[in-house]
Scaffold this active site. Structure first.
Site, mmCIF file in Angstrom:
data_model
loop_
_atom_site.group_PDB
_atom_site.id
_atom_site.type_symbol
_atom_site.label_atom_id
_atom_site.label_comp_id
_atom_site.label_asym_id
_atom_site.label_seq_id
_atom_site.Cartn_x
_atom_site.Cartn_y
_atom_site.Cartn_z
ATOM 1 C CB CYS A 113 -21.262 5.278 45.824
ATOM 2 S SG CYS A 113 -19.736 6.129 45.428
ATOM 3 C CG HIS A 248 -22.862 3.632 42.303
ATOM 4 N ND1 HIS A 248 -22.883 4.983 42.053
ATOM 5 C CD2 HIS A 248 -21.592 3.328 42.693
ATOM 6 C CE1 HIS A 248 -21.676 5.484 42.290
ATOM 7 N NE2 HIS A 248 -20.876 4.502 42.666
ATOM 8 C CG ASN A 278 -18.504 6.846 41.027
ATOM 9 O OD1 ASN A 278 -19.519 7.318 41.525
ATOM 10 N ND2 ASN A 278 -17.785 5.904 41.622
HETATM 11 O O1 UT7 Z 1 -18.189 4.327 43.711
HETATM 12 C C1 UT7 Z 1 -17.667 3.624 44.791
HETATM 13 C C2 UT7 Z 1 -17.220 2.340 44.385
HETATM 14 N N1 UT7 Z 1 -16.033 2.435 43.557
HETATM 15 C C3 UT7 Z 1 -15.819 1.513 42.687
HETATM 16 O O2 UT7 Z 1 -16.650 0.665 42.526
HETATM 17 C C4 UT7 Z 1 -14.508 1.485 41.939
HETATM 18 C C5 UT7 Z 1 -14.088 0.076 41.763
HETATM 19 N N2 UT7 Z 1 -12.846 -0.112 41.067
HETATM 20 C C6 UT7 Z 1 -12.669 0.128 39.742
HETATM 21 O O3 UT7 Z 1 -13.553 0.614 39.077
HETATM 22 C C7 UT7 Z 1 -11.358 -0.299 39.120
HETATM 23 O O4 UT7 Z 1 -10.647 -1.099 40.027
HETATM 24 C C8 UT7 Z 1 -10.486 0.890 38.679
HETATM 25 C C9 UT7 Z 1 -11.092 1.533 37.453
HETATM 26 C C10 UT7 Z 1 -10.352 1.901 39.796
HETATM 27 C C11 UT7 Z 1 -9.088 0.417 38.281
HETATM 28 O O5 UT7 Z 1 -9.159 -0.593 37.291
HETATM 29 P P1 UT7 Z 1 -8.307 -1.937 37.464
HETATM 30 O O6 UT7 Z 1 -8.532 -2.728 36.244
HETATM 31 O O7 UT7 Z 1 -8.707 -2.546 38.781
HETATM 32 O O8 UT7 Z 1 -6.843 -1.393 37.446
HETATM 33 P P2 UT7 Z 1 -5.698 -1.501 38.569
HETATM 34 O O9 UT7 Z 1 -6.036 -0.637 39.731
HETATM 35 O O10 UT7 Z 1 -5.431 -2.949 38.803
HETATM 36 O O11 UT7 Z 1 -4.485 -0.854 37.796
HETATM 37 C C12 UT7 Z 1 -3.910 -1.471 36.627
HETATM 38 C C13 UT7 Z 1 -2.780 -0.597 36.108
HETATM 39 C C14 UT7 Z 1 -1.791 -0.188 37.203
HETATM 40 O O12 UT7 Z 1 -0.487 -0.252 36.633
HETATM 41 P P3 UT7 Z 1 0.489 -1.471 36.979
HETATM 42 O O13 UT7 Z 1 0.638 -1.462 38.474
HETATM 43 O O14 UT7 Z 1 -0.225 -2.698 36.466
HETATM 44 O O15 UT7 Z 1 1.731 -1.133 36.223
HETATM 45 C C15 UT7 Z 1 -2.141 1.260 37.489
HETATM 46 O O16 UT7 Z 1 -1.050 2.010 37.928
HETATM 47 O O17 UT7 Z 1 -3.304 0.627 35.573
HETATM 48 C C16 UT7 Z 1 -2.577 1.750 36.113
HETATM 49 N N3 UT7 Z 1 -3.477 2.892 36.184
HETATM 50 C C17 UT7 Z 1 -3.640 3.765 35.170
HETATM 51 N N4 UT7 Z 1 -3.098 3.817 33.933
HETATM 52 C C18 UT7 Z 1 -3.512 4.821 33.150
HETATM 53 C C19 UT7 Z 1 -4.268 3.266 37.217
HETATM 54 N N5 UT7 Z 1 -4.966 4.372 36.886
HETATM 55 C C20 UT7 Z 1 -4.597 4.694 35.632
HETATM 56 C C21 UT7 Z 1 -4.970 5.711 34.730
HETATM 57 N N6 UT7 Z 1 -4.399 5.733 33.510
HETATM 58 N N7 UT7 Z 1 -5.875 6.653 35.056
#
Ligand code: UT7
Length: 321
Positions: A113, A248, A278
Site C-alpha cells: 500500500c 492511502h 482500499n
Molecule cells: O492497506 C493496508 C493497511 N490496512 C489497513 O490499514 C487496515 C486496518 N484495519 C482496519 O481498517 C480495521 O481494523 C478493519 C476494518 C479491518 C476491522 O475493523 P475493526 O473495527 O478493527 O473490527 P475488528 O477486526 O475488531 O472486528 C470486530 C467484529 C468482529 O466480531 P467479534 O469478534 O467482535 O464478534 C469481527 O468478526 O466485526 C466482525 N467482522 C465483521 N462483521 C461483519 C469482521 N469483518 C466483518 C464484516 N462484516 N465484513
C-alpha cells in the site's frame, strides 16, 4: 535547483462496480458494518481482460494527456504494484510497450500500500540525478485476484484500480513547485499482521491476502502520524500551511485519527475510500487525480501524500503543485 514537478495525473477503474449490498450476498456482512467500520460504500472489481497492466496503461495515457506530454518523451516508468500481471517481466515494461515508448527505464516497485510513495521517491531521486527528464509514476493493482472471497474480514475492504502522475525534472526557484521532502520507512518484524500466504519461491502459487486488521490499524495511526511529523520537520513548513493531505485510502477512521493527531482539519483530507475501497498502491494517485480534476488541488498548493502498508512499509512526501 532541479526538482521533480508533477505536471499531470490520470486514473482508471474497472467497469464493474460492486456495492456493499452485493458483498452481503457473498459473505456474512452488511452495508451498515462496512460503512461504520471503514467508510467504504462500493469498490471496483476487474473483469475478464482487465489486468494491472491494462488499468495502469489507461491511467498512464490519461496522465500523459493531462500533462500534454507525448509517450515518446518518457524515459522512466516506475510502477508500484503487489499484483503484477506475471511474476516477471515487470508490469512496467508491459505498460511501456503498450504506450509505445520502449528503450527507456521501466521497472516495478513492491511496497504494497506504500508502493506509490516508494515509486515517487525512486523516480524523484532518478530525475534529480539526471537519469531521465520525464517519468511516469504509476500505482496499479488488481487486489481482487489475491483476496479470499470467503473471508469477510478482508474481502469487503479492497478494490482494483490505477493512478498515475507525470513527473518532470525542472529548474525551479526555492519557492517553486516540485517534491520538497520525502521520508520512507520499513519494518519487516510485522509480516504476520499483513501478508499473502503464497509466492513463487515458497508455495509456487500466488496465495491469498491475510490480515489482522485491528493490529494493523493501531500501527498505521502511530506510524503515519510520526512520518508526517518527520516530513513537516524536514521542510520547516508548519502543518497549518498544508493545503491538502492525500492519504492511502484504507479506512476512513484511520484518516480521521491521523488528521486529529496532527490537528489537520478533516476538510483538508482527500477521501475516496467510500467509492474505491482500499486499492493498495493505486489509492494515493487515484485520490490525487480525483481531487485535481474536480478543482480542489490547484497550482501552488502544498500537498502531503502519505501511506502505510504490508511489510510494514510507510512513508510521506510533501510537494508543491
Ligand atoms: O492497506 C493496508 C493497511 N490496512 C489497513 O490499514 C487496515 C486496518 N484495519 C482496519 O481498517 C480495521 O481494523 C478493519 C476494518 C479491518 C476491522 O475493523 P475493526 O473495527 O478493527 O473490527 P475488528 O477486526 O475488531 O472486528 C470486530 C467484529 C468482529 O466480531 P467479534 O469478534 O467482535 O464478534 C469481527 O468478526 O466485526 C466482525 N467482522 C465483521 N462483521 C461483519 C469482521 N469483518 C466483518 C464484516 N462484516 N465484513
Amino acid at each position: 535547483m532541479i526538482r521533480s514537478v508533477i505536471t499531470g495525473s490520470g486514473s482508471a477503474l474497472p467497469a464493474n462496480c460492486v456495492t456493499n449490498a452485493e458483498m452481503a450476498e457473498r459473505v456474512d456482512t452488511s452495508d451498515e458494518w462496512i460503512v461504520e467500520r471503514t467508510g467504504i460504500r462500493q469498490r471496483y472489481i476487474a473483469g475478464e481482460g482487465e489486468t494491472t497492466s491494462t488499468l495502469a496503461t489507461q491511467a498512464a495515457r490519461n496522465a500523459l494527456e493531462n500533462a500534454g506530454v507525448d509517450a515518446s518523451e518518457i524515459g522512466l516508468i516506475v510502477l508500484a504494484t503487489a499484483t503484477p500481471d506475471h511474476t516477471f517481466p515487470a508490469t512496467a515494461t508491459q505498460v511501456q510497450h503498450a504506450l509505445g515508448c520502449g528503450g527507456g527505464v521501466a521497472f516495478d516497485v513492491q511496497a504494497v500500500c506504500s508502493g506509490f510513495l516508494y515509486a515517487l521517491a525512486t523516480a524523484d531521486s532518478m530525475l534529480r540525478t539526471g537519469m531521465a527528464t520525464k517519468a511516469l509514476v504509476i500505482g496499479a493493482e488488481t487486489f481482487s485476484r489475491i483476496l479470499d472471497w470467503e473471508d469477510r474480514t478482508t474481502c469487503v475492504l479492497f478494490g482494483d484500480g490505477a493512478g498515475a502522475v507525470v513527473l518532470e525534472a525542472r529548474d525551479v526557484e526555492e519557492d517553486g513547485p516540485g517534491i520538497l521532502s520525502t521520508k520512507l520507512h520499513a519494518d519487516g518484524a510485522h509480516r504476520e499482521l499483513l501478508y499473502v500466504d503464497g509466492g513463487p519461491s515458497t508455495t509456487g502459487e500466488v496465495g491469498k491476502l491475510r490480515m489482522k486488521g485491528r493490529e494493523v490499524f493501531r500501527h498505521a495511526v502511530v506510524n503515519l502520524a510520526d512520518v508526517l511529523r518527520e516530513v513537516i520537520g524536514n521542510t520547516g513548513i508548519s502543518a497549518e500551511e498544508i493545503d491538502w493531505v492525500v492519504p492511502h485510502q484504507a479506512n476512513a477512521r484511520i484518516l480521521d485519527a491521523t488528521a486529529r493527531k496532527l490537528n489537520l482539519p478533516a476538510e483538508k483530507v482527500i477521501v475516496t475510500v467510500d467509492k474505491h475501497a482500499n486499492t493498495s498502491a493505486a489509492s494515493v494517485p487515484l485520490a490525487f487525480d480525483v481531487a485535481r480534476r474536480d478543482g480542489r488541488i490547484k497550482q501552488g498548493d502544498l500537498v502531503m501524500f502519505e501511506a502505510m502498508g504490508g511489510g510494514f512499509t510507510w512513508g510521506a512526501s510533501l510537494a508543491r503543485m
